[in-house]
Design a protein around this motif. Structure first.
Motif, PDB file in Angstrom:
ATOM      1  N   HIS A   1      73.930   4.811  -5.034  1.00 54.51           N
ATOM      2  CA  HIS A   1      73.468   4.890  -6.428  1.00 54.51           C
ATOM      3  C   HIS A   1      73.079   3.486  -6.899  1.00 54.51           C
ATOM      4  CE1 HIS A   1      78.027   4.611  -7.734  1.00 54.51           C
ATOM      5  NE2 HIS A   1      77.686   3.683  -6.904  1.00 54.51           N
ATOM      6  N   THR A  21      74.032   2.225  -9.506  1.00 62.30           N
ATOM      7  CA  THR A  21      75.171   1.645 -10.225  1.00 62.30           C
ATOM      8  C   THR A  21      75.762   0.468  -9.425  1.00 62.30           C
ATOM      9  OG1 THR A  21      75.536   3.916 -10.958  1.00 62.30           O
ATOM     10  CG2 THR A  21      77.190   2.315 -11.609  1.00 62.30           C
ATOM     11  N   ARG A  46      71.524   9.246   0.223  1.00 59.37           N
ATOM     12  CA  ARG A  46      72.748  10.035   0.417  1.00 59.37           C
ATOM     13  C   ARG A  46      72.578  10.932   1.622  1.00 59.37           C
ATOM     14  NH1 ARG A  46      74.472  11.484  -5.834  1.00 59.37           N
ATOM     15  NH2 ARG A  46      74.375   9.312  -6.495  1.00 59.37           N
ATOM     16  N   GLN A  68      66.766   6.744  -8.617  1.00 57.37           N
ATOM     17  CA  GLN A  68      67.588   6.865  -9.816  1.00 57.37           C
ATOM     18  C   GLN A  68      67.045   5.982 -10.917  1.00 57.37           C
ATOM     19  OE1 GLN A  68      71.698   6.073  -8.718  1.00 57.37           O
ATOM     20  NE2 GLN A  68      72.119   8.274  -8.729  1.00 57.37           N
ATOM     21  N   GLU A 108      68.431   4.166 -14.285  1.00 56.86           N
ATOM     22  CA  GLU A 108      69.751   3.840 -14.833  1.00 56.86           C
ATOM     23  C   GLU A 108      69.646   2.872 -15.997  1.00 56.86           C
ATOM     24  OE1 GLU A 108      72.861   3.894 -12.153  1.00 56.86           O
ATOM     25  OE2 GLU A 108      73.943   2.167 -12.954  1.00 56.86           O
ATOM     26  N   ASN A 147      83.557  10.785 -13.405  1.00 57.78           N
ATOM     27  CA  ASN A 147      83.108   9.776 -12.442  1.00 57.78           C
ATOM     28  C   ASN A 147      84.285   8.837 -12.256  1.00 57.78           C
ATOM     29  OD1 ASN A 147      80.225  10.458 -12.404  1.00 57.78           O
ATOM     30  ND2 ASN A 147      80.170   9.631 -14.467  1.00 57.78           N
ATOM     31  N   TYR A 192      84.304   5.760 -12.141  1.00 58.20           N
ATOM     32  CA  TYR A 192      84.127   4.491 -12.852  1.00 58.20           C
ATOM     33  C   TYR A 192      83.894   4.628 -14.334  1.00 58.20           C
ATOM     34  CZ  TYR A 192      79.768   6.215 -10.903  1.00 58.20           C
ATOM     35  OH  TYR A 192      78.772   7.039 -10.486  1.00 58.20           O
ATOM     36  N   ASN A 198      73.646  11.904 -16.101  1.00 62.42           N
ATOM     37  CA  ASN A 198      75.086  11.699 -16.067  1.00 62.42           C
ATOM     38  C   ASN A 198      75.333  10.387 -16.814  1.00 62.42           C
ATOM     39  OD1 ASN A 198      77.761  11.528 -15.316  1.00 62.42           O
ATOM     40  ND2 ASN A 198      77.341  11.336 -13.115  1.00 62.42           N
ATOM     41  N   SER A 199      76.473  10.273 -17.446  1.00 64.16           N
ATOM     42  CA  SER A 199      76.681   9.075 -18.260  1.00 64.16           C
ATOM     43  C   SER A 199      78.166   8.809 -18.471  1.00 64.16           C
ATOM     44  CB  SER A 199      76.014   9.267 -19.620  1.00 64.16           C
ATOM     45  OG  SER A 199      76.693  10.272 -20.341  1.00 64.16           O
ATOM     46  N   ALA A 232      76.748   3.490 -19.993  1.00 67.65           N
ATOM     47  CA  ALA A 232      75.694   3.571 -18.978  1.00 67.65           C
ATOM     48  C   ALA A 232      75.328   5.020 -18.716  1.00 67.65           C
ATOM     49  CB  ALA A 232      76.167   2.919 -17.688  1.00 67.65           C
ATOM     50  N   GLY A 240      72.655   7.582 -15.954  1.00 70.93           N
ATOM     51  CA  GLY A 240      71.754   7.610 -14.808  1.00 70.93           C
ATOM     52  C   GLY A 240      71.127   8.981 -14.660  1.00 70.93           C
TER      53      GLY A 240
HETATM   54  N1  PHE Z   1      75.951   6.635 -10.684  1.00 73.25           N
HETATM   55  C1  PHE Z   1      75.906   7.958 -11.256  1.00 73.25           C
HETATM   56  C2  PHE Z   1      75.281   8.917 -10.214  1.00 73.25           C
HETATM   57  O1  PHE Z   1      74.953   8.492  -9.166  1.00 73.25           O
HETATM   58  C3  PHE Z   1      75.138   8.000 -12.521  1.00 73.25           C
HETATM   59  C4  PHE Z   1      75.841   7.245 -13.606  1.00 73.25           C
HETATM   60  C5  PHE Z   1      75.408   6.011 -13.938  1.00 73.25           C
HETATM   61  C6  PHE Z   1      76.914   7.791 -14.253  1.00 73.25           C
HETATM   62  C7  PHE Z   1      76.039   5.294 -14.921  1.00 73.25           C
HETATM   63  C8  PHE Z   1      77.555   7.114 -15.238  1.00 73.25           C
HETATM   64  C9  PHE Z   1      77.110   5.854 -15.562  1.00 73.25           C
HETATM   65  O2  PHE Z   1      75.136  10.105 -10.451  1.00 73.25           O
END
Ligand code: PHE
Length: 495
Positions: free
Chosen positions: A326, A328, A356, A370, A372, A408, A410, A432-433, A454, A456
């Motif tokens: 990702h 991120t 992936r 992605q 973001e 998530n 994180y 997603n956030s 954040a 994405g």
């Molecule tokens: N990294 C997440 C994904 O791959 C997306 C995301 C980004 C979620 C930032 C939360 C904050 O789906």
């Protein structure tokens, strides 16, 4: 043999000079070329103004259908049936075997050529006495075939039986025009320096401009739909004051992709089934040692109000190289960097490729893009996240948003973002956030009180919806139709 157009042009004009009038159909028949070709010849003569007058006419002729042709050769169904009835008669079941016999039988009955004789033991079909029928259908078909006329009543019968069909022929009646000539001068298309020097331009016949002609399309490269949609997203981020992150490293360490994001080392996403690990070089050891120590600590012991995961965090696991799963991973690098440089509120975005190890299907590939967005500031909240998402998607023309709690490693809280798709008439997931966890931010050195929100989303999904593509293999990969790239329109997001 088909003649060349130029020869036909000369020939046709020669013809006209003698005979005053030429009919295109008759002329085509005489020359034994396709009528369409003669139409082309006339059109090309017409580009010379006044050479000929051409009036379009339409006339009709009658042709035999395939079935009509077969009857014209073999006789009508009724006549064939009549002939098959022997002197002594025949059982109906023996006489009538198929569809054609059935038609023939009923016609022969109504023509009174044959009848049912019930006087004997079993009923049978016999010929009518004292008649000598002629196959009028066959005769009429023969006349039509030879272009001769037949009585209206017969013609409409044959038409009803689909044995003949009317063909409309559009022909031209050509006569001499006021500038008639048998030798066409090719009109000049360019005024040359030579013509000006020798004065010949004065007597030169120039071709008229065709103001309606389409220009020649310039040869140029074409942006792939993904790039077009990407530029729309980028524009929105720039309008909102975001800075683009450097995403030019597909190969990333597990450290930045997972550990820095407080994703435990035994998390299933870190399995080779989900992630492409790099064999050579398999490891990386360039991440900052003191920061890595703090990451190790927060995973294994906790801190900043968290109890951590309480497991034995290993450098060897964090060092493993992979293709980033990702973007991120890039955000975590940038936030760490921001913390090192003396934190100032910042807004970052990225749009790039991630990988992936997925099962491939109509909507999933092993690599995709992605989008973001990241906002870091003092005291930003979940409310800010919802507000920024509203503003961001509003600019894409998406007004109805819904948020659903999600998970998530994180972010806490985390939300999936849904929008109502007017075309598909349903709520579709678009992103997603979340709010990044203190376990991720504090080890980086971001000051107490700084929060980071954040979100994405994938780039492929809105692109597929936008361009009406339902199989991702038609959008990305070696099998795509380049004409699709050439033809697809500019992207305006109006979901
Ligand atoms: N990294 C997440 C994904 O791959 C997306 C995301 C980004 C979620 C930032 C939360 C904050 O789906």
């Amino acid at each position: 043999m088909a003649e060349k157009e130029a020869d036909l042009v000369t020939d046709l004009l020669q013809h006209l000079s003698i005979s005053d009038r030429v009919n295109s159909v008759e002329y085509a028949a005489e020359k034994n070329v396709d009528h369409q070709k003669i139409v082309g010849v006339i059109k090309s003569i017409q580009t010379h103004v006044g050479v000929v007058d051409a009036k379009q006419q339409s006339s009709s002729t009658w042709n035999l259908t395939t079935e009509g042709k077969s009857l014209e050769e073999n006789g009508s169904y009724e006549f064939v049936i009549y002939q098959r009835v022997p002197e002594e008669g025949i059982a109906q079941s023996e006489l009538v075997k198929d569809k054609k016999d059935k038609i023939g039988f009923s016609k022969a009955m109504s023509n009174k050529w044959i009848k049912m004789d019930k006087s004997g033991e079993k009923p049978k079909i016999v010929r009518m006495d004292g008649i000598n029928p002629v196959d009028k259908v066959k005769e009429c078909l023969k006349l039509v075939k030879n272009g001769e006329s037949i009585p209206d009543k017969d013609r409409s019968d044959l038409k009803k039986r689909k044995l003949i069909e009317e063909i409309i022929v559009k022909s031209y009646e050509i006569s001499k025009g006021e500038n008639f000539t048998t030798k066409l001068q090719k009109a000049a298309t360019d005024l040359t320096a030579q013509m000006i020097q020798d004065g010949s331009w004065k007597n030169t016949d120039f071709k008229d401009y065709n103001y309606l002609a389409m220009g020649i399309k310039p040869q140029a490269g074409h942006l792939h739909p993904l790039l077009k949609v990407r530029s729309v997203y980028r524009q929105i981020f720039l309008e909102m004051g975001f800075t683009e992150m450097p995403t030019n490293n597909y190969v990333e360490s597990s450290f930045w992709n997972f550990d820095a994001l407080f994703q435990p080392q035994q998390h299933p996403a870190r399995d080779a089934h989900d992630t492409f690990f790099i064999a050579d070089p398999a490891e990386c050891n360039t991440f900052p040692a003191d920061y890595a120590e703090r990451v190790k600590k927060v995973h294994s012991e906790g801190g900043y109000g968290s109890q951590g995961y309480r497991y034995d965090w290993k450098y060897s696991e964090a060092k493993k190289n992979l293709l980033r799963t990702h973007t991120t991973a890039v955000s975590s690098r940038m936030l760490y960097k921001a913390a090192q440089e003396g934190f100032k509120p910042c807004k970052f975005f990225s749009i790039d490729r991630v990988f992936r190890n997925e099962t491939l299907d109509a909507t999933h590939l092993a690599e995709f893009h992605q989008v973001e967005g990241v906002v870091a500031d003092y005291s930003v909240t979940l409310g800010d996240l919802m507000g920024v998402l509203q503003a961001f998607f509003h600019k894409l023309g998406i007004r109805k948003l819904r948020f659903k709690p999600a998970y998530n490693p994180y972010t806490e809280p985390s939300m999936e973002v849904f929008s109502y798709h007017e075309g598909l008439k349903k709520w579709v997931e678009i992103g997603n956030s979340g709010v990044f966890r203190p376990e991720m931010l504090r080890p980086m050195g971001l000051p107490e009180g700084v929060n980071v929100i954040a979100w994405g989303l994938s780039l492929e999904r809105p692109t597929m919806i936008k361009y009406g593509i339902d199989n991702i293999r038609d959008l990305v990969g070696h099998k795509i139709n380049l004409q699709m790239v050439h033809d697809n329109p500019v992207c305006r997001m109006d979901f």
